[in-house]
Design a protein around this motif. Structure first.
Motif, mmCIF file in Angstrom:
data_model
loop_
_atom_site.group_PDB
_atom_site.id
_atom_site.type_symbol
_atom_site.label_atom_id
_atom_site.label_comp_id
_atom_site.label_asym_id
_atom_site.label_seq_id
_atom_site.Cartn_x
_atom_site.Cartn_y
_atom_site.Cartn_z
ATOM 1 N N ASP A 178 0.867 -1.205 -0.142
ATOM 2 C CA ASP A 178 0.046 0.004 -0.113
ATOM 3 C C ASP A 178 0.735 1.229 -0.134
ATOM 4 O O ASP A 178 0.340 2.515 -0.021
ATOM 5 N N ASP A 179 1.974 1.198 0.274
ATOM 6 C CA ASP A 179 2.885 2.075 0.243
ATOM 7 C C ASP A 179 3.665 2.621 -1.034
ATOM 8 O O ASP A 179 3.624 2.033 -1.869
ATOM 9 N N ALA A 180 4.227 4.022 -0.860
ATOM 10 C CA ALA A 180 4.976 4.437 -1.743
ATOM 11 C C ALA A 180 6.387 4.870 -1.467
ATOM 12 O O ALA A 180 6.688 5.121 -0.174
ATOM 13 N N LEU A 181 7.119 4.560 -2.279
ATOM 14 C CA LEU A 181 8.592 4.853 -1.891
ATOM 15 C C LEU A 181 9.367 5.722 -2.792
ATOM 16 O O LEU A 181 9.170 5.610 -4.030
ATOM 17 N N LEU A 182 9.782 7.056 -2.192
ATOM 18 C CA LEU A 182 10.128 7.992 -3.022
ATOM 19 C C LEU A 182 11.832 8.185 -2.851
ATOM 20 O O LEU A 182 12.223 8.062 -1.757
ATOM 21 N N LEU A 183 12.427 7.651 -3.867
ATOM 22 C CA LEU A 183 14.062 7.592 -3.936
ATOM 23 C C LEU A 183 14.774 8.759 -4.393
ATOM 24 O O LEU A 183 14.170 9.553 -4.938
ATOM 25 N N LEU A 184 15.701 9.515 -3.262
ATOM 26 C CA LEU A 184 16.364 10.641 -3.734
ATOM 27 C C LEU A 184 17.663 10.619 -3.253
ATOM 28 O O LEU A 184 18.173 9.740 -2.436
ATOM 29 N N GLY A 185 18.367 11.691 -3.536
ATOM 30 C CA GLY A 185 20.008 11.594 -3.182
ATOM 31 C C GLY A 185 20.549 10.340 -3.545
ATOM 32 O O GLY A 185 20.363 9.768 -4.679
ATOM 33 N N HIS B 243 -0.919 13.741 -1.077
ATOM 34 C CA HIS B 243 -1.644 12.246 -1.082
ATOM 35 C C HIS B 243 -1.605 11.160 -0.193
ATOM 36 O O HIS B 243 -2.518 10.634 0.432
ATOM 37 N N PHE B 244 -0.401 11.229 0.456
ATOM 38 C CA PHE B 244 -0.080 10.285 1.682
ATOM 39 C C PHE B 244 -0.031 11.209 2.925
ATOM 40 O O PHE B 244 0.470 12.095 3.131
ATOM 41 N N PRO B 245 -1.084 10.617 3.910
ATOM 42 C CA PRO B 245 -1.158 11.490 4.955
ATOM 43 C C PRO B 245 0.113 11.545 6.156
ATOM 44 O O PRO B 245 0.339 12.383 6.646
#
Lengths: 123, 105, 97
Positions: free
Chosen positions: C25-32, C89-91
């Motif tokens: 159900d999750d989202a993972l945002l990759l940065l750096g 979008h994600f609380p």
């Protein structure tokens, strides 16, 4: 490999190109040593292999291009770049797509490389 | 003429984008150099080097790069020293409007 | 429904910990340096795929690193505006760093 070279220097780089300024500093140390005509080897280990990915375009994050700096190494007579084969595999990087002077080495070969230089500088 | 505020304490241009041929003439004059075609050839080579490698070369790399681009007759330190006495990589970079060489110790 | 962010390379403890808690159900945002976890033929991208989480990569960092064309097909590139949209979008957000 300069097996009998005096004052040869192996620079070991273990950092990604843009996560910190360490990557650029390590390359500049290698260039400075080479500018003084010392035999310099560069070994990219672990996350350091990420510096070798071509087509870097860091203008969007406001820093200078590491891949371009690496392309200038032959002008300092740093002809061979050694890379950690295991790290290349872990990141799914194909040596064919990386700089052509790259020599992937396995763990035993890297251990041998350490013994081949008079000095080691670690980043 | 650019104001002195456009330059750092050592006379290097602060902003690469300020550079233009008349600025090069101005910097060169300040160093006692009258620009000839031979000077321009090296200055242009240095600007190309900066585009290619995103860095300013030390002497060793400049000599080799000039040898590649201009031939061995110009890719040697004596030729470069004649044009830019003292410290050719540093001096020619300054005239080319580039940052001070990274490894110019 | 958690938005996770990761800015450390896949060798890090941050990546290991992030991986343990990601759900479908999750989202993972990759940065750096986190972006390298999404390299298409890497062991880390296989591990992330198993979680079923949606994968996002910050475009500015991927371009800097030269890996835009080396990312897996299941990865969505986002700019800063889209990053903000994700946080709306994600609380809840969990940062692994």
């Amino acid at each position: 490999m300069p097996s009998n070279a005096k004052n040869s220097l192996l620079v070991v780089v273990r950092h990604s190109p843009y996560g910190s300024s360490v990557a650029r500093s390590s390359l500049e140390v290698a260039l400075a040593a080479a500018a003084f005509e010392q035999p310099v080897g560069l070994l990219f280990v672990g996350d350091g292999v990420l510096q070798l990915i071509p087509d870097q375009e860091p203008s969007g994050i406001g820093v200078r291009n590491i891949a371009k700096l690496i392309q200038s190494l032959p002008l300092y007579d740093i002809e061979t770049l050694y890379a950690d084969e295991q790290a290349l595999q872990r990141y799914g990087l194909d040596p064919q797509t990386l700089p052509q002077q790259l020599l992937p080495l396995n763990t035993a070969a890297i251990q041998a490389l350490f013994s081949n230089y008079d000095h080691i500088l670690s980043f | 003429m650019l104001p002195t505020s456009a330059f750092d304490g050592e006379g290097f241009l602060v902003r690469l984008s300020d550079w233009a041929p008349p600025v090069a003439e101005q910097i060169a004059a300040g160093e006692g150099i009258a620009m000839t075609d031979a000077h321009w050839e090296v200055v242009n080579i240095l600007r190309q080097y900066y585009l290619d490698f995103d860095s300013t070369p030390a002497m060793r790399a400049l000599v080799k790069y000039c040898a590649q681009k201009l031939g061995p007759g110009k890719g040697n330190s004596i030729y470069l020293l004649t044009l830019f006495p003292g410290s050719p990589a540093k001096l020619a970079s300054k005239i080319a409007g580039l940052p001070k060489p990274d490894n110019c110790l | 429904m958690i938005l996770h962010t990761l800015n450390r390379a896949p060798d890090s403890a941050a990546f290991r910990d992030c991986l343990r808690f990601l759900t479908a159900d999750d989202a993972l945002l990759l940065l750096g340096d986190g972006i390298y976890a999404a390299l298409k033929d890497s062991s880390s991208s296989e591990e992330l795929a198993v979680t079923g989480a949606s994968l996002y990569v910050l475009e500015a960092d991927a371009s800097a690193a030269g890996i835009v064309n080396l990312l897996g097909n299941d990865v969505t590139l986002v700019d800063f505006a889209k990053f903000v949209e994700l946080t709306e979008h994600f609380p809840r957000q969990q940062a692994w760093h």
